[in-house]
Each structure stands twice: as C-alpha cells, then as structure tokens.
Design a protein around this motif. Sequence first.
Motif, mmCIF file in Angstrom:
data_model
loop_
_atom_site.group_PDB
_atom_site.id
_atom_site.type_symbol
_atom_site.label_atom_id
_atom_site.label_comp_id
_atom_site.label_asym_id
_atom_site.label_seq_id
_atom_site.Cartn_x
_atom_site.Cartn_y
_atom_site.Cartn_z
ATOM 1 N N TYR A 38 35.367 -49.265 46.967
ATOM 2 C CA TYR A 38 35.876 -49.347 45.458
ATOM 3 C C TYR A 38 37.455 -48.750 45.583
ATOM 4 O O TYR A 38 38.081 -49.105 44.410
ATOM 5 C CB TYR A 38 35.230 -48.557 44.449
ATOM 6 C CG TYR A 38 33.732 -48.849 44.413
ATOM 7 C CD1 TYR A 38 33.416 -50.101 43.900
ATOM 8 C CD2 TYR A 38 32.752 -48.231 44.959
ATOM 9 C CE1 TYR A 38 32.050 -50.465 43.756
ATOM 10 C CE2 TYR A 38 31.426 -48.733 45.031
ATOM 11 C CZ TYR A 38 30.960 -49.823 44.435
ATOM 12 O OH TYR A 38 29.686 -50.271 44.360
ATOM 13 N N VAL A 107 37.975 -39.631 38.412
ATOM 14 C CA VAL A 107 36.929 -40.504 38.527
ATOM 15 C C VAL A 107 37.299 -41.642 39.277
ATOM 16 O O VAL A 107 38.446 -42.168 39.295
ATOM 17 C CB VAL A 107 36.558 -41.029 36.969
ATOM 18 C CG1 VAL A 107 35.673 -42.172 37.006
ATOM 19 C CG2 VAL A 107 36.104 -40.069 36.059
ATOM 20 N N LEU A 109 36.062 -45.610 41.362
ATOM 21 C CA LEU A 109 35.120 -46.733 41.210
ATOM 22 C C LEU A 109 33.689 -46.083 42.091
ATOM 23 O O LEU A 109 33.882 -45.593 42.859
ATOM 24 C CB LEU A 109 35.991 -47.828 41.989
ATOM 25 C CG LEU A 109 36.882 -48.334 41.268
ATOM 26 C CD1 LEU A 109 37.779 -49.744 42.067
ATOM 27 C CD2 LEU A 109 36.565 -48.767 39.731
ATOM 28 N N GLN A 125 27.933 -46.510 35.339
ATOM 29 C CA GLN A 125 28.659 -46.318 36.816
ATOM 30 C C GLN A 125 30.094 -47.189 36.610
ATOM 31 O O GLN A 125 30.134 -48.288 36.132
ATOM 32 C CB GLN A 125 27.914 -46.983 37.644
ATOM 33 C CG GLN A 125 28.574 -46.772 39.105
ATOM 34 C CD GLN A 125 27.868 -47.510 40.217
ATOM 35 O OE1 GLN A 125 26.791 -48.227 39.737
ATOM 36 N NE2 GLN A 125 28.115 -47.431 41.546
ATOM 37 N N VAL A 126 31.050 -46.308 36.885
ATOM 38 C CA VAL A 126 32.317 -47.010 37.004
ATOM 39 C C VAL A 126 32.483 -48.434 37.829
ATOM 40 O O VAL A 126 32.452 -48.059 38.912
ATOM 41 C CB VAL A 126 33.657 -46.258 36.951
ATOM 42 C CG1 VAL A 126 34.947 -46.919 37.260
ATOM 43 C CG2 VAL A 126 33.641 -45.054 36.089
ATOM 44 N N SER A 127 32.520 -49.632 37.177
ATOM 45 C CA SER A 127 32.617 -50.800 37.981
ATOM 46 C C SER A 127 33.895 -51.385 38.246
ATOM 47 O O SER A 127 34.102 -52.239 39.273
ATOM 48 C CB SER A 127 31.547 -51.762 37.674
ATOM 49 O OG SER A 127 31.975 -52.059 36.406
ATOM 50 N N ILE A 129 38.472 -50.697 37.268
ATOM 51 C CA ILE A 129 39.510 -49.840 36.332
ATOM 52 C C ILE A 129 40.481 -51.470 36.441
ATOM 53 O O ILE A 129 41.180 -51.533 37.258
ATOM 54 C CB ILE A 129 40.081 -48.704 36.872
ATOM 55 C CG1 ILE A 129 38.928 -47.925 37.046
ATOM 56 C CG2 ILE A 129 41.355 -48.205 36.192
ATOM 57 C CD1 ILE A 129 39.309 -46.612 37.973
ATOM 58 N N VAL A 134 38.280 -49.960 31.237
ATOM 59 C CA VAL A 134 37.538 -49.396 32.218
ATOM 60 C C VAL A 134 36.224 -49.919 32.164
ATOM 61 O O VAL A 134 35.646 -50.180 30.682
ATOM 62 C CB VAL A 134 37.394 -47.972 32.277
ATOM 63 C CG1 VAL A 134 36.316 -47.400 33.227
ATOM 64 C CG2 VAL A 134 38.847 -47.201 32.720
ATOM 65 N N LEU A 136 32.120 -49.707 32.656
ATOM 66 C CA LEU A 136 31.099 -49.139 32.950
ATOM 67 C C LEU A 136 29.747 -50.084 32.959
ATOM 68 O O LEU A 136 29.545 -50.891 32.106
ATOM 69 C CB LEU A 136 30.635 -48.090 32.075
ATOM 70 C CG LEU A 136 31.834 -46.906 31.816
ATOM 71 C CD1 LEU A 136 31.298 -45.676 30.950
ATOM 72 C CD2 LEU A 136 32.033 -46.260 33.092
ATOM 73 N N ASN A 148 41.443 -48.283 28.165
ATOM 74 C CA ASN A 148 41.720 -47.192 29.127
ATOM 75 C C ASN A 148 42.215 -46.022 28.310
ATOM 76 O O ASN A 148 42.049 -44.953 28.866
ATOM 77 C CB ASN A 148 42.998 -47.614 29.951
ATOM 78 C CG ASN A 148 42.242 -48.774 31.103
ATOM 79 O OD1 ASN A 148 41.495 -48.618 31.467
ATOM 80 N ND2 ASN A 148 43.425 -49.455 31.475
ATOM 81 N N PHE A 151 39.347 -44.055 27.415
ATOM 82 C CA PHE A 151 38.688 -43.442 28.544
ATOM 83 C C PHE A 151 39.501 -42.269 28.926
ATOM 84 O O PHE A 151 38.956 -41.027 29.201
ATOM 85 C CB PHE A 151 38.737 -44.404 29.613
ATOM 86 C CG PHE A 151 37.766 -43.989 30.868
ATOM 87 C CD1 PHE A 151 36.643 -43.864 31.046
ATOM 88 C CD2 PHE A 151 38.405 -43.326 32.048
ATOM 89 C CE1 PHE A 151 35.702 -43.593 31.841
ATOM 90 C CE2 PHE A 151 37.722 -42.990 33.237
ATOM 91 C CZ PHE A 151 36.409 -43.128 32.989
ATOM 92 N N THR A 156 35.323 -36.528 29.815
ATOM 93 C CA THR A 156 34.437 -37.168 30.764
ATOM 94 C C THR A 156 33.570 -36.200 31.844
ATOM 95 O O THR A 156 34.322 -35.459 32.499
ATOM 96 C CB THR A 156 35.307 -38.398 31.627
ATOM 97 O OG1 THR A 156 36.069 -38.952 30.811
ATOM 98 C CG2 THR A 156 34.419 -39.115 32.661
#
Length: 160
Positions: A38, A107, A109, A125-127, A129, A134, A136, A148, A151, A156
């Motif tokens: 990621y 944070v 990916l 889950q951060v998939s 950016i 962002v 999720l 963004n 976020f 967080t």
Amino acid sequence: MDIRILETIIAIASFFILRVGSIKSLARIQRKYDYSKYRIRPIQKSINLFIFVTLITVIIAIWGVQQANILTFITSFLTVVGIALVAQWSILSNISSAIIIFISHPVKLGQSVTIIDKEFDIKGQVSDIGLFYVILKTDTNEKVMIPNIIFLQKATKINL
C-alpha cells in the motif's frame, strides 16, 4: 515507411519497457526493505504519470507540433486549472491534505481506522488516499469516501 511512425512506435515501446522496469524495481525495493504494498502503490502511480507525460511530450516533439502552440495550450490549461482551484478553495485544501496525510499522518494504506464524529463513527480499512478523498472499506464491503480535509481534521483512532 515514415520515420515519424517508427519513432512513435519506439517511444511507445520504451514507455512500456520503462513502466515494467519501474514496477519490477519497486517490487524489489518493497521486498528488500519490507515495505507494505500500500505504500508502494502511490509511488508507482506517480512514476507512471511521469513516464506517460514524458511519452506524450516525446510524441508531440516527433510529430513536429510547434512549440508556440504547445506553450499556448499549456498556459491556457494551467489558467483554467488555476481559476478552478482559486474558485474552489476546498479542492485546493483537499489536495494539500492528501499530501499531508500521505507524508506525515500515522495512518497508512491497509490499516483499519475509526473516524470519530459526534453524530456517528465511521470504521473501515483505508483502501486508497486520493487527491480529494480517502476511501475506507467497511466491514460490510461498502466504500466510504471521506474528503481529505475532513479526514485530517477529525480525530482518527487506529485499530490494531
């Protein structure tokens, strides 16, 4: 056969060779330094964009487009983009936030996070950016796009 066609074919073949070479090089770096896939993906996107812009520039040069025409196009394009960004400060702030999130935010990916909000928390889950959002991926396999700037501004919680 026109020499320009041959040069264009060589330029396109070089593009694909450079692209494959950069993918393999980044894969080696990823294995050597144990980086997350990621973390490598945005770097690969940037390299691909640079190689593509270079390819377009080379093809334009091969086909003999006059430099004055290219300069006029680029100036016009940048003017329109500049006006759009100034007119929409939120777009500019989201792009700036994307850079901050990627470089200095804890944070990464692939990590599971909870965005703490007064109305309801968002967990996923951060998939990705991107420049503006962002993304999720929730437990129910839904994708939630968070600007963004939001976020970056919200608390967080990183779920371990």
